[in-house]
Design a protein around this motif. Structure first.
Motif, PDB file in Angstrom:
ATOM      1  N   ILE A   1       6.863  -3.758  -8.231  1.00  0.00           N
ATOM      2  CA  ILE A   1       6.208  -2.436  -8.093  1.00  0.00           C
ATOM      3  C   ILE A   1       6.973  -1.406  -8.933  1.00  0.00           C
ATOM      4  O   ILE A   1       6.372  -0.537  -9.571  1.00  0.00           O
ATOM      5  CB  ILE A   1       6.153  -1.988  -6.610  1.00  0.00           C
ATOM      6  N   ALA A   2       8.313  -1.511  -8.940  1.00  0.00           N
ATOM      7  CA  ALA A   2       9.126  -0.600  -9.766  1.00  0.00           C
ATOM      8  C   ALA A   2       8.771  -0.784 -11.243  1.00  0.00           C
ATOM      9  O   ALA A   2       8.589   0.200 -11.979  1.00  0.00           O
ATOM     10  CB  ALA A   2      10.607  -0.856  -9.534  1.00  0.00           C
ATOM     11  N   MET A   3       8.639  -2.044 -11.675  1.00  0.00           N
ATOM     12  CA  MET A   3       8.279  -2.300 -13.088  1.00  0.00           C
ATOM     13  C   MET A   3       6.917  -1.719 -13.421  1.00  0.00           C
ATOM     14  O   MET A   3       6.720  -1.157 -14.496  1.00  0.00           O
ATOM     15  CB  MET A   3       8.252  -3.812 -13.363  1.00  0.00           C
ATOM     16  N   LEU A   4       5.960  -1.857 -12.479  1.00  0.00           N
ATOM     17  CA  LEU A   4       4.626  -1.304 -12.700  1.00  0.00           C
ATOM     18  C   LEU A   4       4.696   0.217 -12.821  1.00  0.00           C
ATOM     19  O   LEU A   4       4.090   0.809 -13.729  1.00  0.00           O
ATOM     20  CB  LEU A   4       3.693  -1.697 -11.545  1.00  0.00           C
ATOM     21  N   ALA A   5       5.453   0.866 -11.918  1.00  0.00           N
ATOM     22  CA  ALA A   5       5.565   2.336 -11.971  1.00  0.00           C
ATOM     23  C   ALA A   5       6.205   2.777 -13.283  1.00  0.00           C
ATOM     24  O   ALA A   5       5.770   3.768 -13.901  1.00  0.00           O
ATOM     25  CB  ALA A   5       6.384   2.841 -10.778  1.00  0.00           C
ATOM     26  N   ASN A   6       7.212   2.033 -13.736  1.00  0.00           N
ATOM     27  CA  ASN A   6       7.871   2.394 -15.000  1.00  0.00           C
ATOM     28  C   ASN A   6       6.942   2.151 -16.187  1.00  0.00           C
ATOM     29  O   ASN A   6       6.908   2.946 -17.134  1.00  0.00           O
ATOM     30  CB  ASN A   6       9.181   1.618 -15.145  1.00  0.00           C
ATOM     31  N   HIS A   7       6.177   1.082 -16.117  1.00  0.00           N
ATOM     32  CA  HIS A   7       5.201   0.781 -17.170  1.00  0.00           C
ATOM     33  C   HIS A   7       4.143   1.904 -17.256  1.00  0.00           C
ATOM     34  O   HIS A   7       3.858   2.419 -18.335  1.00  0.00           O
ATOM     35  CB  HIS A   7       4.535  -0.567 -16.862  1.00  0.00           C
ATOM     36  N   LEU A   8       3.587   2.301 -16.102  1.00  0.00           N
ATOM     37  CA  LEU A   8       2.575   3.367 -16.113  1.00  0.00           C
ATOM     38  C   LEU A   8       3.210   4.686 -16.535  1.00  0.00           C
ATOM     39  O   LEU A   8       2.595   5.486 -17.259  1.00  0.00           O
ATOM     40  CB  LEU A   8       1.919   3.500 -14.732  1.00  0.00           C
TER      41      LEU A   8
ATOM     42  N   GLY B   1      12.416   5.229 -14.399  1.00  0.00           N
ATOM     43  CA  GLY B   1      13.577   5.340 -13.515  1.00  0.00           C
ATOM     44  C   GLY B   1      13.329   4.836 -12.107  1.00  0.00           C
ATOM     45  O   GLY B   1      14.191   4.975 -11.246  1.00  0.00           O
ATOM     46  N   CYS B   2      12.168   4.244 -11.842  1.00  0.00           N
ATOM     47  CA  CYS B   2      11.923   3.728 -10.484  1.00  0.00           C
ATOM     48  C   CYS B   2      12.706   2.441 -10.268  1.00  0.00           C
ATOM     49  O   CYS B   2      12.854   1.632 -11.174  1.00  0.00           O
ATOM     50  CB  CYS B   2      10.435   3.457 -10.275  1.00  0.00           C
TER      51      CYS B   2
ATOM     52  N   VAL C   1       0.868  -1.183   0.000  1.00  0.00           N
ATOM     53  CA  VAL C   1       0.000   0.000   0.000  1.00  0.00           C
ATOM     54  C   VAL C   1       0.908   1.237   0.000  1.00  0.00           C
ATOM     55  O   VAL C   1       1.834   1.350   0.809  1.00  0.00           O
ATOM     56  CB  VAL C   1      -0.963   0.001   1.206  1.00  0.00           C
ATOM     57  N   MET C   2       0.640   2.142  -0.947  1.00  0.00           N
ATOM     58  CA  MET C   2       1.526   3.294  -1.165  1.00  0.00           C
ATOM     59  C   MET C   2       1.234   4.421  -0.178  1.00  0.00           C
ATOM     60  O   MET C   2       0.088   4.757   0.084  1.00  0.00           O
ATOM     61  CB  MET C   2       1.352   3.844  -2.586  1.00  0.00           C
ATOM     62  N   LYS C   3       2.320   5.016   0.325  1.00  0.00           N
ATOM     63  CA  LYS C   3       2.212   6.208   1.173  1.00  0.00           C
ATOM     64  C   LYS C   3       2.189   7.443   0.284  1.00  0.00           C
ATOM     65  O   LYS C   3       1.406   8.359   0.470  1.00  0.00           O
ATOM     66  CB  LYS C   3       3.419   6.246   2.113  1.00  0.00           C
ATOM     67  N   THR C   4       3.072   7.454  -0.711  1.00  0.00           N
ATOM     68  CA  THR C   4       3.126   8.579  -1.654  1.00  0.00           C
ATOM     69  C   THR C   4       2.987   8.022  -3.068  1.00  0.00           C
ATOM     70  O   THR C   4       3.147   6.824  -3.299  1.00  0.00           O
ATOM     71  CB  THR C   4       4.466   9.326  -1.551  1.00  0.00           C
ATOM     72  N   ALA C   5       2.712   8.913  -4.006  1.00  0.00           N
ATOM     73  CA  ALA C   5       2.607   8.492  -5.409  1.00  0.00           C
ATOM     74  C   ALA C   5       3.985   8.059  -5.908  1.00  0.00           C
ATOM     75  O   ALA C   5       5.019   8.480  -5.375  1.00  0.00           O
ATOM     76  CB  ALA C   5       2.075   9.650  -6.243  1.00  0.00           C
ATOM     77  N   LEU C   6       3.994   7.236  -6.931  1.00  0.00           N
ATOM     78  CA  LEU C   6       5.256   6.775  -7.526  1.00  0.00           C
ATOM     79  C   LEU C   6       5.102   6.858  -9.040  1.00  0.00           C
ATOM     80  O   LEU C   6       4.173   6.294  -9.610  1.00  0.00           O
ATOM     81  CB  LEU C   6       5.521   5.338  -7.079  1.00  0.00           C
ATOM     82  N   LYS C   7       6.054   7.578  -9.673  1.00  0.00           N
ATOM     83  CA  LYS C   7       5.934   7.766 -11.117  1.00  0.00           C
ATOM     84  C   LYS C   7       7.245   7.415 -11.803  1.00  0.00           C
ATOM     85  O   LYS C   7       8.300   7.930 -11.437  1.00  0.00           O
ATOM     86  CB  LYS C   7       5.564   9.235 -11.408  1.00  0.00           C
ATOM     87  N   GLY C   8       7.183   6.503 -12.757  1.00  0.00           N
ATOM     88  CA  GLY C   8       8.336   6.161 -13.573  1.00  0.00           C
ATOM     89  C   GLY C   8       8.443   7.134 -14.719  1.00  0.00           C
ATOM     90  O   GLY C   8       7.618   8.033 -14.823  1.00  0.00           O
TER      91      GLY C   8
ATOM     92  N   ARG D   1       3.345   5.610 -20.034  1.00  0.00           N
ATOM     93  CA  ARG D   1       2.043   5.968 -20.583  1.00  0.00           C
ATOM     94  C   ARG D   1       1.495   7.229 -19.923  1.00  0.00           C
ATOM     95  O   ARG D   1       0.296   7.512 -19.999  1.00  0.00           O
ATOM     96  CB  ARG D   1       1.087   4.798 -20.383  1.00  0.00           C
ATOM     97  N   GLY D   2       2.387   7.981 -19.219  1.00  0.00           N
ATOM     98  CA  GLY D   2       1.992   9.252 -18.613  1.00  0.00           C
ATOM     99  C   GLY D   2       1.148   9.090 -17.363  1.00  0.00           C
ATOM    100  O   GLY D   2       0.493  10.026 -16.910  1.00  0.00           O
ATOM    101  N   GLN D   3       1.149   7.870 -16.784  1.00  0.00           N
ATOM    102  CA  GLN D   3       0.352   7.632 -15.576  1.00  0.00           C
ATOM    103  C   GLN D   3       1.274   7.331 -14.397  1.00  0.00           C
ATOM    104  O   GLN D   3       2.454   7.071 -14.572  1.00  0.00           O
ATOM    105  CB  GLN D   3      -0.594   6.443 -15.792  1.00  0.00           C
ATOM    106  N   LYS D   4       0.701   7.362 -13.183  1.00  0.00           N
ATOM    107  CA  LYS D   4       1.495   7.056 -11.999  1.00  0.00           C
ATOM    108  C   LYS D   4       0.711   6.135 -11.070  1.00  0.00           C
ATOM    109  O   LYS D   4      -0.501   5.952 -11.244  1.00  0.00           O
ATOM    110  CB  LYS D   4       1.857   8.346 -11.267  1.00  0.00           C
ATOM    111  N   ILE D   5       1.410   5.575 -10.083  1.00  0.00           N
ATOM    112  CA  ILE D   5       0.718   4.848  -9.015  1.00  0.00           C
ATOM    113  C   ILE D   5       0.361   5.904  -7.970  1.00  0.00           C
ATOM    114  O   ILE D   5       1.250   6.528  -7.402  1.00  0.00           O
ATOM    115  CB  ILE D   5       1.620   3.775  -8.366  1.00  0.00           C
ATOM    116  N   PRO D   6      -0.936   6.123  -7.686  1.00  0.00           N
ATOM    117  CA  PRO D   6      -1.278   7.183  -6.734  1.00  0.00           C
ATOM    118  C   PRO D   6      -1.064   6.765  -5.277  1.00  0.00           C
ATOM    119  O   PRO D   6      -1.041   5.571  -4.962  1.00  0.00           O
ATOM    120  CB  PRO D   6      -2.763   7.426  -7.010  1.00  0.00           C
ATOM    121  N   ALA D   7      -0.914   7.748  -4.401  1.00  0.00           N
ATOM    122  CA  ALA D   7      -0.831   7.486  -2.958  1.00  0.00           C
ATOM    123  C   ALA D   7      -2.068   6.711  -2.536  1.00  0.00           C
ATOM    124  O   ALA D   7      -3.169   6.969  -3.017  1.00  0.00           O
ATOM    125  CB  ALA D   7      -0.749   8.805  -2.194  1.00  0.00           C
TER     126      ALA D   7
END
Ligand code: OOG
Ligand code: MG
Length: 262
Positions: free
Chosen positions: A210-217, A122-123, A113-120, A220-226
């Motif tokens: 999770i790093a791969m998911l953040a880089n994948h999103l 480079g994650c 569960v994310m505390k802060t957003a994560l955006k690739g 596509r200009g998306q992020k994993i939100p908090a």
């Protein structure tokens, strides 16, 4: 992209109807052998758009095919990513209705569960651990819409990576207190242990998923939100279940979580 917008919309409607009606289908690459990765994720995005338009919330994401056990079981070698809608969630110890599904299987997973957003892009594992609030035990119920779970990677991506239901719970732990690689699990069906593993089965370190998911999103200009929940992928092979079965995941130092199939 090889498919036009109308074909993407048609395939998304077909796969989502199979999900909502509990009907299986043949893999979509049979009729569209030329479709590419972008087409596959565009179909998945269209399924997500249909759900959001209907009022469903997207509560999380999932990585799949992240362990050798799963890659070997399904005969593929690349992780895939999908989303989780609100109605996939089952309360801890709750009931999963088999009549709503086609041929469910269960997988033991480490949930983040994310505390802060994560955006690739480079994650890496470090950025993931800095952004995660806590980890907990999770069981994913997968239910490929493809007959006999027979698919290739593009077909399964379009089908939102077989996502169907999930349960999370047990004793959440701050990620800094857990060695995610040596974290042991015992997976039980009807009181019998049926699979065993450790976190390192998932890409050597589950935070890598999770790093791969953040880089994948991020591509596509998306992020994993908090606040998002992420399932990092089955640690062991998936186990078939039917009505009357009960499954429990015991995660070292993190309690247990379970569900019943009715
Ligand atoms: C694809 C989904 C795999 C996992 O955790 O590996 C998955 C499938 O096997 O149907 O969710
Ligand atoms: Mg899974």
């Amino acid at each position: 992209m090889k498919l036009d917008q109308a074909t993407i919309a048609k395939l998304a409607a077909h796969l989502e109807n199979c999900e909502l009606e509990g009907q299986d289908t043949v893999k979509i690459t049979d009729a569209h052998p030329d479709m590419d990765w972008d087409d596959a994720y565009a179909i998945q995005d269209e399924i997500q758009r249909r759900k959001v338009a209907r009022g469903n919330k997207i509560v999380g994401w999932k990585a799949g095919l992240t362990s050798h056990a799963k890659m070997k079981q399904m005969g593929v070698e690349t992780p895939v990513f999908g989303f989780m809608a609100d109605y996939y969630a089952i309360p801890e110890g709750g009931e999963c209705k088999v009549s709503e599904l086609i041929h469910p299987k269960v997988e033991p997973e480490i949930a983040f569960v994310m505390k802060t957003a994560l955006k690739g892009p480079g994650c890496h594992i470090g950025s993931v651990l800095a952004a995660v609030d806590f980890v907990m035990a999770g069981i994913e119920v997968i239910d490929s819409r493809y007959r006999d779970f027979k698919f290739d990677l593009k077909s399964v991506i379009a089908d939102n990576t077989s996502a169907a239901r999930f349960v999370v719970g047990g004793q959440p732990r701050p990620v800094s207190e857990v060695d995610l690689r040596t974290l042991g699990i015992v997976f039980e069906k009807n009181g019998e242990p049926v699979a065993f593993g450790a976190g390192a089965a998932v890409l050597g370190h589950p935070a890598a998923a999770i790093a791969m998911l953040a880089n994948h999103l991020g591509e596509r200009g998306q992020k994993i939100p908090a606040g998002a929940l992420i399932l990092s992928g089955g640690i062991t092979e998936a186990v078939a279940v039917e009505a009357g079965d009960c499954v429990t995941l015991r995660m070292q130092g993190m309690g247990s979580v379970g569900m019943r199939f009715v």
